[in-house]
Design an enzyme around this catalytic site. Sequence first.
Site, PDB file in Angstrom:
ATOM      1  N   CYS A   1     -36.672  -1.504  34.848  1.00 40.61           N
ATOM      2  CA  CYS A   1     -35.316  -1.784  34.391  1.00 40.61           C
ATOM      3  C   CYS A   1     -34.535  -2.433  35.527  1.00 40.61           C
ATOM      4  O   CYS A   1     -34.536  -1.939  36.657  1.00 40.61           O
ATOM      5  CB  CYS A   1     -34.631  -0.491  33.949  1.00 40.61           C
ATOM      6  SG  CYS A   1     -32.926  -0.723  33.396  1.00 40.61           S
TER       7      CYS A   1
ATOM      8  N   HIS B   1     -29.875  -8.860  25.633  1.00 35.63           N
ATOM      9  CA  HIS B   1     -28.945  -9.982  25.758  1.00 35.63           C
ATOM     10  C   HIS B   1     -27.578  -9.470  26.206  1.00 35.63           C
ATOM     11  O   HIS B   1     -27.058  -8.513  25.642  1.00 35.63           O
ATOM     12  CB  HIS B   1     -28.858 -10.732  24.433  1.00 35.63           C
ATOM     13  CG  HIS B   1     -30.140 -11.393  24.086  1.00 35.63           C
ATOM     14  ND1 HIS B   1     -31.171 -10.719  23.457  1.00 35.63           N
ATOM     15  CD2 HIS B   1     -30.584 -12.649  24.319  1.00 35.63           C
ATOM     16  CE1 HIS B   1     -32.192 -11.546  23.312  1.00 35.63           C
ATOM     17  NE2 HIS B   1     -31.864 -12.718  23.820  1.00 35.63           N
TER      18      HIS B   1
ATOM     19  N   CYS C   1     -34.169  -0.845  30.288  1.00 37.89           N
ATOM     20  CA  CYS C   1     -34.790   0.292  29.613  1.00 37.89           C
ATOM     21  C   CYS C   1     -33.980   0.588  28.350  1.00 37.89           C
ATOM     22  O   CYS C   1     -32.857   0.106  28.182  1.00 37.89           O
ATOM     23  CB  CYS C   1     -34.833   1.507  30.535  1.00 37.89           C
ATOM     24  SG  CYS C   1     -33.218   2.254  30.861  1.00 37.89           S
TER      25      CYS C   1
ATOM     26  N   CYS D   1     -29.758   5.227  33.014  1.00 36.71           N
ATOM     27  CA  CYS D   1     -31.106   4.649  33.123  1.00 36.71           C
ATOM     28  C   CYS D   1     -32.173   5.727  33.019  1.00 36.71           C
ATOM     29  O   CYS D   1     -32.130   6.733  33.718  1.00 36.71           O
ATOM     30  CB  CYS D   1     -31.240   3.908  34.443  1.00 36.71           C
ATOM     31  SG  CYS D   1     -32.779   2.974  34.588  1.00 36.71           S
TER      32      CYS D   1
ATOM     33  N   CYS E   1     -30.375   2.007  29.135  1.00 35.73           N
ATOM     34  CA  CYS E   1     -29.430   1.001  29.636  1.00 35.73           C
ATOM     35  C   CYS E   1     -29.091  -0.006  28.540  1.00 35.73           C
ATOM     36  O   CYS E   1     -27.947  -0.457  28.436  1.00 35.73           O
ATOM     37  CB  CYS E   1     -29.989   0.301  30.870  1.00 35.73           C
ATOM     38  SG  CYS E   1     -29.952   1.331  32.360  1.00 35.73           S
TER      39      CYS E   1
END
Length: 98
Positions: free
Chosen positions: A16, A35, A55, A24, A58
């Site tokens: 990540c 995106h 990840c 996270c 996140c």
Amino acid sequence: MIRSSYITESAKGEECQVRIPGACNGNPETTVLAHVGKNRERGIKCDDTFAVFACSSCHDEIDRRMRLYPNEQVTTVNFESVERTQRQIFEKRLLHAD
């Protein structure tokens, strides 16, 4: 619209690059191309060049499904994450500069 299945697929198994503290999960098995560009809405994604390796946890924060942090802080993290992700994409030779 810039789309690249090579970039999207390359996210699998990557670390990540967002790394939001407290969010996270650090699990590369959940990493996807998330995106982050401003020109996106539900169901409409920005170009693949404005995306990060994230990840699942996140990614949830980026898409605001979780709201541990204010929007401004997530935007700052996204900017830093794009830089790290773009470096990895260049190293994989999925994008190149002439």
